[in-house]
Design an enzyme around this catalytic site. Structure first.
Site, PDB file in Angstrom:
ATOM      1  N   LEU A  80       1.017  -1.461   0.074  1.00 10.52           N
ATOM      2  CA  LEU A  80      -0.394   0.216  -0.280  1.00 10.52           C
ATOM      3  C   LEU A  80       0.997   1.322   0.331  1.00 10.52           C
ATOM      4  O   LEU A  80       0.490   2.425  -0.650  1.00 10.52           O
ATOM      5  CB  LEU A  80      -0.946   0.241   1.020  1.00 10.52           C
ATOM      6  CG  LEU A  80      -2.077  -0.950   1.056  1.00 10.52           C
ATOM      7  CD1 LEU A  80      -2.628  -0.612   2.953  1.00 10.52           C
ATOM      8  CD2 LEU A  80      -3.207  -0.477   0.454  1.00 10.52           C
ATOM      9  N   GLY A  81       1.639   1.275   0.649  1.00  7.86           N
ATOM     10  CA  GLY A  81       2.779   2.305   0.811  1.00  7.86           C
ATOM     11  C   GLY A  81       4.131   2.383   1.638  1.00  7.86           C
ATOM     12  O   GLY A  81       4.101   1.562   2.420  1.00  7.86           O
ATOM     13  N   MET A  82       4.706   2.901   1.250  1.00  6.19           N
ATOM     14  CA  MET A  82       5.882   3.165   2.221  1.00  6.19           C
ATOM     15  C   MET A  82       6.163   4.573   2.818  1.00  6.19           C
ATOM     16  O   MET A  82       6.356   5.437   2.220  1.00  6.19           O
ATOM     17  CB  MET A  82       7.032   2.636   1.298  1.00  6.19           C
ATOM     18  CG  MET A  82       7.756   1.807   0.629  1.00  6.19           C
ATOM     19  SD  MET A  82       8.810   0.974  -0.067  1.00  6.19           S
ATOM     20  CE  MET A  82      10.716   0.954   0.739  1.00  6.19           C
ATOM     21  N   GLY A  83       6.460   4.457   4.698  1.00  5.48           N
ATOM     22  CA  GLY A  83       5.882   5.230   4.712  1.00  5.48           C
ATOM     23  C   GLY A  83       6.970   5.803   5.397  1.00  5.48           C
ATOM     24  O   GLY A  83       7.924   5.105   5.262  1.00  5.48           O
ATOM     25  N   ASP A  96      -2.621  12.897  14.011  1.00  7.42           N
ATOM     26  CA  ASP A  96      -1.813  12.773  12.701  1.00  7.42           C
ATOM     27  C   ASP A  96      -3.654  12.989  11.699  1.00  7.42           C
ATOM     28  O   ASP A  96      -3.960  11.636  11.007  1.00  7.42           O
ATOM     29  CB  ASP A  96      -1.170  11.896  12.482  1.00  7.42           C
ATOM     30  CG  ASP A  96      -0.442  12.169  10.768  1.00  7.42           C
ATOM     31  OD1 ASP A  96      -0.324  13.038  10.375  1.00  7.42           O
ATOM     32  OD2 ASP A  96       0.090  10.991  10.682  1.00  7.42           O
ATOM     33  N   LYS A 115       1.806  -4.115   8.697  1.00 11.87           N
ATOM     34  CA  LYS A 115       2.866  -2.985   8.731  1.00 11.87           C
ATOM     35  C   LYS A 115       4.097  -3.782   9.324  1.00 11.87           C
ATOM     36  O   LYS A 115       3.830  -4.200  10.291  1.00 11.87           O
ATOM     37  CB  LYS A 115       1.714  -2.311   9.509  1.00 11.87           C
ATOM     38  CG  LYS A 115       2.600  -0.700   8.986  1.00 11.87           C
ATOM     39  CD  LYS A 115       1.738   0.023  10.370  1.00 11.87           C
ATOM     40  CE  LYS A 115       2.283   1.573  10.028  1.00 11.87           C
ATOM     41  NZ  LYS A 115       0.878   2.794  10.376  1.00 11.87           N
ATOM     42  N   TYR A 131       7.763   5.268   8.945  1.00 10.69           N
ATOM     43  CA  TYR A 131       8.196   4.092   9.450  1.00 10.69           C
ATOM     44  C   TYR A 131       8.143   3.086   8.887  1.00 10.69           C
ATOM     45  O   TYR A 131       8.820   2.195   9.724  1.00 10.69           O
ATOM     46  CB  TYR A 131       7.564   4.673  11.257  1.00 10.69           C
ATOM     47  CG  TYR A 131       8.334   5.323  12.158  1.00 10.69           C
ATOM     48  CD1 TYR A 131       9.909   5.305  12.091  1.00 10.69           C
ATOM     49  CD2 TYR A 131       7.500   6.511  12.605  1.00 10.69           C
ATOM     50  CE1 TYR A 131      10.497   6.432  12.786  1.00 10.69           C
ATOM     51  CE2 TYR A 131       8.213   7.476  12.683  1.00 10.69           C
ATOM     52  CZ  TYR A 131       9.689   7.274  13.471  1.00 10.69           C
ATOM     53  OH  TYR A 131       9.751   8.075  14.442  1.00 10.69           O
ATOM     54  N   GLY A 132       6.912   3.083   8.511  1.00 12.82           N
ATOM     55  CA  GLY A 132       6.711   0.910   8.120  1.00 12.82           C
ATOM     56  C   GLY A 132       6.507   1.434   6.864  1.00 12.82           C
ATOM     57  O   GLY A 132       6.341   1.661   6.416  1.00 12.82           O
TER      58      GLY A 132
HETATM   59  N1  LIG Z   1      -6.332  -0.589   8.474  1.00 12.15           N
HETATM   60  C1  LIG Z   1      -6.494   0.279   7.359  1.00 12.15           C
HETATM   61  N2  LIG Z   1      -6.928  -0.129   6.127  1.00 12.15           N
HETATM   62  C2  LIG Z   1      -7.274   0.413   5.224  1.00 12.15           C
HETATM   63  N3  LIG Z   1      -5.454   0.518   4.628  1.00 12.15           N
HETATM   64  C3  LIG Z   1      -4.851   0.519   5.069  1.00 12.15           C
HETATM   65  C4  LIG Z   1      -4.790   0.316   6.839  1.00 12.15           C
HETATM   66  N4  LIG Z   1      -4.250   1.394   7.564  1.00 12.15           N
HETATM   67  C5  LIG Z   1      -3.404   1.697   6.317  1.00 12.15           C
HETATM   68  N5  LIG Z   1      -3.912   2.051   5.157  1.00 12.15           N
HETATM   69  C6  LIG Z   1      -3.543   2.370   3.684  1.00 12.15           C
HETATM   70  O1  LIG Z   1      -1.953   2.667   4.146  1.00 12.15           O
HETATM   71  C7  LIG Z   1      -1.254   3.474   3.789  1.00 12.15           C
HETATM   72  C8  LIG Z   1      -0.356   3.886   5.185  1.00 12.15           C
HETATM   73  O2  LIG Z   1      -0.079   3.311   5.992  1.00 12.15           O
HETATM   74  P1  LIG Z   1      -0.167   4.330   7.261  1.00 12.15           P
HETATM   75  O3  LIG Z   1      -0.458   6.156   7.024  1.00 12.15           O
HETATM   76  O4  LIG Z   1      -1.090   3.105   8.565  1.00 12.15           O
HETATM   77  O5  LIG Z   1       1.409   3.342   7.112  1.00 12.15           O
HETATM   78  P2  LIG Z   1       2.468   4.775   7.729  1.00 12.15           P
HETATM   79  O6  LIG Z   1       3.975   4.057   7.942  1.00 12.15           O
HETATM   80  O7  LIG Z   1       2.389   5.590   8.908  1.00 12.15           O
HETATM   81  O8  LIG Z   1       2.528   5.414   6.438  1.00 12.15           O
HETATM   82  P3  LIG Z   1       3.010   7.329   6.296  1.00 12.15           P
HETATM   83  O9  LIG Z   1       4.117   8.023   7.023  1.00 12.15           O
HETATM   84  O10 LIG Z   1       3.016   7.685   4.943  1.00 12.15           O
HETATM   85  O11 LIG Z   1       1.073   7.578   6.779  1.00 12.15           O
HETATM   86  C9  LIG Z   1      -2.285   4.603   4.033  1.00 12.15           C
HETATM   87  O12 LIG Z   1      -2.299   5.680   3.368  1.00 12.15           O
HETATM   88  C10 LIG Z   1      -3.482   3.749   3.911  1.00 12.15           C
HETATM   89  O13 LIG Z   1      -3.893   4.108   2.046  1.00 12.15           O
HETATM   90 MG   LIG Z   2       0.096   7.412   7.380  1.00  6.69          MG
END
Ligand SMILES: Nc1ncnc2c1ncn2[C@@H]1O[C@H](COP(=O)(O)OP(=O)(O)OP(=O)(O)O)[C@@H](O)[C@H]1O
Ligand SMILES: [Mg+2]
Lengths: 277, 60
Positions: A35-38, A151, A58, A40-41
């Protein structure tokens, strides 16, 4: 800097090497897609072969091992504590080679960010405040349980069949915690990250402006302030100025929801009674 | 090793290239000189450029 972004992205990809599609993690979760690379995760959708359902997995980034582990543990602890139909449930957490992993409920629907910027969805003033009331019911639950999200932005709110869901508790904190603020931090960062319910209202103030701008067509290139550009009702401006702490901030959620209910009554609002005032 | 690196660079999954807002994206905004009460359509109608984690390093 921009010119080299593709290279940085490539090196980043090499160092982190996300799981391949189809790989089974912890004998149970088959990776479907990333779904993506944020920050931390790395977040994936995976198929849980035990419960036969899709979940969100995650994985902490290897390069963020020190700060990241604590942040992952906190996210897990908070998700475990919060039991609300509009907050993802934490299903599982485990370590693989010192890398923490979280498994949580997959929330279907689309983020408000995608709805506005990819699908061109628009929100009127009334629709924006109705959505805010819906989100505030979840935020009220969090605050009552001593949690501040910190956030609440358009990519972290998912809409599904008209209902709002809050995701990404990576920056959430216990209201009893304290965190040292750097004095050099600019005001915006202080307001967003302060461990206080006010920082959630502040973030939601900006969230609202993203919604309200969805119908705005700029006539000139020059940017004026949102108060000059948008034609908002007096009450809406009053609420937003307080949320954004331009005027005396709201100290608790009841004060804020009372003002929104008053505004919604102008439209003869029926059925919006999620937040108990 | 080098081959692996080059392969990673050129064959990376396009989903990683796709823009996503990230918590870290906001850090860039913190450097904005405009007070938040003065934000207008440039702020609320444009998406921020996604950061690789290198840029989040630089920013934090
Ligand atoms: N429980 C969930 N259900 C559906 N989609 C989710 C869920 N958790 C995360 N996602 C999707 O995955 C993406 C990345 O997840 P998340 O924001 O939790 O990660 P992150 O590591 O905090 O990344 P970032 O730094 O981009 O915020 C989110 O933008 C969202 O679209
Ligand atoms: Mg996020």
């Amino acid at each position: 800097m921009k010119r080299w972004n593709w290279l940085y992205a490539g090196i980043e990809h090499f160092l982190e090497r996300p799981y391949q599609v189809g790989k089974i993690i912890n004998h149970r979760y088959r990776i479907k897609n990333c779904l993506g690379m944020g920050s931390y995760g790395i977040t994936y959708i995976a198929w849980d072969i035990v419960t036969n359902q899709y979940v969100v997995l995650k994985q902490m980034r290897k390069t963020k091992r020190n700060k990241g582990t604590l942040s992952f543990q906190r996210e897990a602890q908070i998700l475990k504590m919060l039991k609300h139909p509009r907050i993802p449930k934490l299903y599982d957490s485990f370590m693989i080679k010192d890398i923490p992993h979280l498994v949580m409920e997959l929330i279907s629907g689309k983020t408000v960010e995608d709805l506005i910027f990819k699908e061109g969805k628009t929100f009127t003033e009334r629709e924006s405040f109705e959505l805010l009331i819906d989100i505030l019911a979840i935020v009220q639950y969090m605050h009552q349980n001593g949690i501040v999200h910190r956030d609440l932005r358009i990519p972290n709110i998912i809409l599904n069949e008209g209902n709002a869901y809050v995701i990404d508790f990576g920056l959430a904190r216990f209201l009893t915690e304290s965190e040292r603020m750097n004095n050099d931090d600019v005001i915006e960062k202080k307001l967003r990250r302060e461990i206080s319910v006010k920082s959630d209202f502040y973030a939601l103030g900006h969230f609202m402006l993203f919604l309200l701008y969805s119908t705005y067509e700029p006539t000139v290139k020059e940017e004026r302030s949102w108060e000059e550009e948008l034609s908002l009702s007096m009450e809406a401006r009053y609420i937003l100025r307080k949320m954004l702490q331009i005027d005396t901030p709201y100290e608790d959620i009841h004060e804020l929801s009372a003002d929104i209910h008053r505004l919604l009554q102008r439209w003869g609002n029926g059925g919006v009674n999620d937040v108990i005032v | 090793m080098l081959r692996k690196l080059l392969k990673a660079i050129f064959t990376k999954n396009s989903s990683h290239h796709k823009h996503r807002w990230s918590s870290s994206d906001h850090l860039k905004m913190y450097h904005s000189k405009t007070h938040h009460s003065k934000y207008g359509h440039h702020h609320y109608q444009k998406k921020y450029h996604s950061g690789s984690f290198f840029s989040s390093f630089l920013d934090s």
